[in-house]
Write a protein that holds these residues in place. Sequence first.
Motif, PDB file in Angstrom:
ATOM      1  N   LEU A  57       0.838  -1.198   0.000  1.00  0.00           N
ATOM      2  CA  LEU A  57       0.000   0.000   0.000  1.00  0.00           C
ATOM      3  C   LEU A  57       0.872   1.247   0.000  1.00  0.00           C
ATOM      4  CD1 LEU A  57      -2.610  -1.135   2.686  1.00  0.00           C
ATOM      5  CD2 LEU A  57      -2.856  -1.209   0.197  1.00  0.00           C
ATOM      6  N   SER A  58       0.387   2.313  -0.606  1.00  0.00           N
ATOM      7  CA  SER A  58       1.135   3.570  -0.640  1.00  0.00           C
ATOM      8  C   SER A  58       1.024   4.281   0.694  1.00  0.00           C
ATOM      9  CB  SER A  58       0.582   4.471  -1.748  1.00  0.00           C
ATOM     10  OG  SER A  58      -0.736   4.900  -1.425  1.00  0.00           O
ATOM     11  N   GLY A  59       1.896   5.276   0.894  1.00  0.00           N
ATOM     12  CA  GLY A  59       1.841   6.059   2.112  1.00  0.00           C
ATOM     13  C   GLY A  59       0.491   6.725   2.298  1.00  0.00           C
ATOM     14  N   GLU A  60      -0.119   7.187   1.208  1.00  0.00           N
ATOM     15  CA  GLU A  60      -1.422   7.828   1.291  1.00  0.00           C
ATOM     16  C   GLU A  60      -2.491   6.833   1.725  1.00  0.00           C
ATOM     17  OE1 GLU A  60      -4.480  10.395  -1.579  1.00  0.00           O
ATOM     18  OE2 GLU A  60      -2.533   9.709  -2.331  1.00  0.00           O
ATOM     19  N   GLN A  61      -2.420   5.594   1.209  1.00  0.00           N
ATOM     20  CA  GLN A  61      -3.404   4.585   1.579  1.00  0.00           C
ATOM     21  C   GLN A  61      -3.285   4.184   3.048  1.00  0.00           C
ATOM     22  OE1 GLN A  61      -2.226   1.879  -1.687  1.00  0.00           O
ATOM     23  NE2 GLN A  61      -4.415   1.728  -2.176  1.00  0.00           N
ATOM     24  N   LEU A  62      -2.065   4.222   3.579  1.00  0.00           N
ATOM     25  CA  LEU A  62      -1.834   3.789   4.952  1.00  0.00           C
ATOM     26  C   LEU A  62      -2.250   4.841   5.979  1.00  0.00           C
ATOM     27  CD1 LEU A  62       1.621   2.017   4.541  1.00  0.00           C
ATOM     28  CD2 LEU A  62      -0.550   0.924   5.127  1.00  0.00           C
ATOM     29  N   GLN A  63      -2.424   6.058   5.523  1.00  0.00           N
ATOM     30  CA  GLN A  63      -2.827   7.109   6.458  1.00  0.00           C
ATOM     31  C   GLN A  63      -4.215   6.803   7.019  1.00  0.00           C
ATOM     32  OE1 GLN A  63      -2.597  10.892   4.506  1.00  0.00           O
ATOM     33  NE2 GLN A  63      -0.361  10.900   4.405  1.00  0.00           N
ATOM     34  N   GLY A  64      -4.337   6.910   8.322  1.00  0.00           N
ATOM     35  CA  GLY A  64      -5.637   6.729   8.945  1.00  0.00           C
ATOM     36  C   GLY A  64      -5.959   5.314   9.356  1.00  0.00           C
ATOM     37  N   ILE A  65      -5.089   4.325   9.030  1.00  0.00           N
ATOM     38  CA  ILE A  65      -5.337   2.978   9.522  1.00  0.00           C
ATOM     39  C   ILE A  65      -4.248   2.645  10.526  1.00  0.00           C
ATOM     40  CG2 ILE A  65      -6.358   2.342   7.318  1.00  0.00           C
ATOM     41  CD1 ILE A  65      -3.970   0.512   6.834  1.00  0.00           C
ATOM     42  N   GLY A  66      -4.567   1.812  11.463  1.00  0.00           N
ATOM     43  CA  GLY A  66      -3.615   1.460  12.510  1.00  0.00           C
ATOM     44  C   GLY A  66      -4.307   0.641  13.566  1.00  0.00           C
ATOM     45  N   GLU A  67      -3.996   0.929  14.824  1.00  0.00           N
ATOM     46  CA  GLU A  67      -4.563   0.141  15.912  1.00  0.00           C
ATOM     47  C   GLU A  67      -6.058   0.383  16.032  1.00  0.00           C
ATOM     48  OE1 GLU A  67      -3.679  -0.804  20.636  1.00  0.00           O
ATOM     49  OE2 GLU A  67      -2.398   0.560  19.487  1.00  0.00           O
ATOM     50  N   SER A  68      -6.793  -0.711  16.263  1.00  0.00           N
ATOM     51  CA  SER A  68      -8.239  -0.632  16.423  1.00  0.00           C
ATOM     52  C   SER A  68      -8.649  -1.559  17.561  1.00  0.00           C
ATOM     53  CB  SER A  68      -8.941  -1.041  15.125  1.00  0.00           C
ATOM     54  OG  SER A  68      -8.782  -2.431  14.892  1.00  0.00           O
TER      55      SER A  68
END
Length: 631
Positions: free
Chosen positions: A338-349
Amino acid sequence: MNEHEWPTTRHLTRRDVLLRALTFGSISPVIVGLIAGCSPMAGDEGPSEEPTTTTAPGTPAPESTPQTSPPVATRPDVTSTPNAAATATPAPYPPDTDRHFQIASWLPLISHNPHVGFGGRSWLGARLVLEPLFEFDAGLNPVLLLSSEWPTFDNGLLDAHGRWVTWKLREGVIWHDGQPFTAADVIATWRFAADPDGTAEGTRTTGNSFALVNTIERIDDHTVTIHFSQSNPNWFDTFRGGDGVILPAHIFEPLIGKFTSYEDEVNQAPVGTGPWKIVESNLSKHQARYERFEGYWDETRQAFDTVELQFLTGDPMSNAMRVLETGDADYAPGLQMLSGEQLQGIGESDTGRLAVIPGLGIETLFLNFTDPRGREGQPRAEPGNPHRYFANLTVRQAVSLAIPRDRLAEAYGDIANEPFVYPIVAPEAYRGTGSMTGHNLDLARTMLDGIGFNGGSLLLQTSVDPSRQLAQEIIAEALERIGFAVELKSVDAGVFFSHDPENPDTASHFYADMQIFTPAAPSSPYPLEWAERFRSDRIASSANGWSEPNISRYANPEFDMLHNQAKTEMRPDIQAGLWHRMMTILNEDAVIIPLVRRNGLAAVSNRVHPAGFSPWAVAPSWNLQHWTIDS
C-alpha cells in the motif's frame, strides 16, 4: 543480546588473531554465529562410519571418499530448538477459547511444495506443513528444526575449508502418515529438487539451493554429510528456510526423474513433519485448511487447533480491514504494497493493529555509468561509452547528498519504511563505512561548483506505482536545486521488470540516466549471489541480451578481487572484513544510492501474540506454533 553479539563456541587461534590484526583491523566477526569454533585449517576429512553415497542426477559417482573424523573439541548435545517459546508445557487454554487462526492473503495459494513451481509463492502455506533443517531468526541465530545440532569446526561437523558439512538429524520425528523421518528423506529431497527433468522449465524451482551439492552421504539413519563441489561459505543455505523444506522419501522418491506439476495432488497436499497437517487444499478457490498434528515432535503447547489460509481478494487494503475493522481474520500480510497515502488513517483498532516485519529490501536509485543516449553514433548504455555526468565521482556524491530520504520514507509509507544509506541491510557489520550519504544541498552545490559544473539534463524512470511517482517528483525537485533539469518517465511494471531483450523500456536495458526500484534482497546472510550485480564480468549489455545483473555497468577490479576471495573464505572474521571493505567501496564510489529500507507490514488480531518475525524466514508460518492467544 544486542545485534552485534553472536552465539558461539568459537575459540580463536593465534593465527586468527594475527590475521584479524594484520589484514583488516579489529572488526567484529558477523558470521561467528554461523560458523562457530575455529579449528586448525587441517581437518579436511569427513565423518567416520561406513557411508552410503548418493550422487546428484547426472553426476558421476566419486571413485572413493575416505572418511576419518577431524579432532572434536566439544560436542554439545542440542536436543531442542535453541530459542523455543517455552521449555515446559503450560496449562491448557480454557475450553471456550477460540483456537482457530485465519490468514487473509491477497496472493493466491498456488502449491504447498516450494520445490515445484512458484518457489516463494508457496512458502506461507508450505511452512505450516513442511520443515527445513533450521531457520534463522531476526538476530541470525539458528533455530533448529529437523536438525538436532548446529555444525561447527569445534564439534567436527563442519569442514574448515567448507567442502562438506555433517548434519545430525532430530530423532523421534514422524511424518503426518506415521512414517519415521530419516536420512533417506533428506537425500530424496535433494535428488527430487535437483532433478533437471522434473519440470517443464528444465529445473526445479529451488534447484539453485543445491547447485554446489555433489553428493550426500547417509552416515546412519539420523546423520548425513553433504559434500560440495567446491569450498562453500554458504554451506548452511542447503535445507534452510522455505526453499529447504524436506519431503518424505516414501512418497517423492518414486517421482525422481519424472515430471510433476504444482497442480498434482502430491504437491497440493504433501505429507509433512510440521505442526499442522492439511485437511483441505483447494487450488481453484486458492484456500487451504489445516489441523494440529498431534504427533508433532515439539511438545510445547500450540495455541491453534486449526488454521485456514484463504485468498479473499487481490486488494491488500480489503484484507487489512478484515483484521482491523470486522475481526474476521487474524493475520493479513503484504500491506507494505500500500502507498503512504493509503496507509494514512489505519492502525490500531479494537480488533487489531499493524505489525512491522523486518525486511531486507532497499528502494534504490540506480545511476547509469554508461551513456543511455548513444551520442555521436555510440551504442546506447554499453560498456566503454561512459556517462557524461555519472562517470565523475563528485557528481554521483552530490546527487546522493541532494536527496531528502526522510521525505521519501513518508512517500512510501513511513509506518513500515525508513530512510537508509547503505547498500545492504544485514548482517549489519557488512554494511561498511562511507561518506556523502547525508542530506546537504549546500555541500552538494559546493562540490559541483568545484568541478565547474554548469547544469545538465537527466531522465529518471521507474515503474508505474503511486509511491514511486511521488518519489520521482521528490528526487527531481531536489536535483533541480543543484542544477539538473529532470525529465520523468513511468513504465508499466509488467514491462519494466520483464526480461524481454527486445523491449528498450526494461530496467535491465536501463536506457535512462537514473531509475528507481527495489532490487532483489540477499537471500542469504552470506550474500555472494547478491553481490554479483556489482562485478565487472556481470555487466548487462546487448551482447548478452541484457541478462546479466550488473545493470549500472559499474566496474572495479578491487571489488571483483574481494568477491572472488569471499567465495572460498571460511574464517568468520576475515569474511566480515572482506564484506565490510566491499560495501565501503560501494558507499565511497556512490555506485548506487540507497533511499529507503522496505520492511514488511501486516495486520495482526489483538487476540494473538506473535513469537517473533524474521526477515530470513517466512512470517508468520515459520514459528506459528509458538504464537499465543488470549484465554
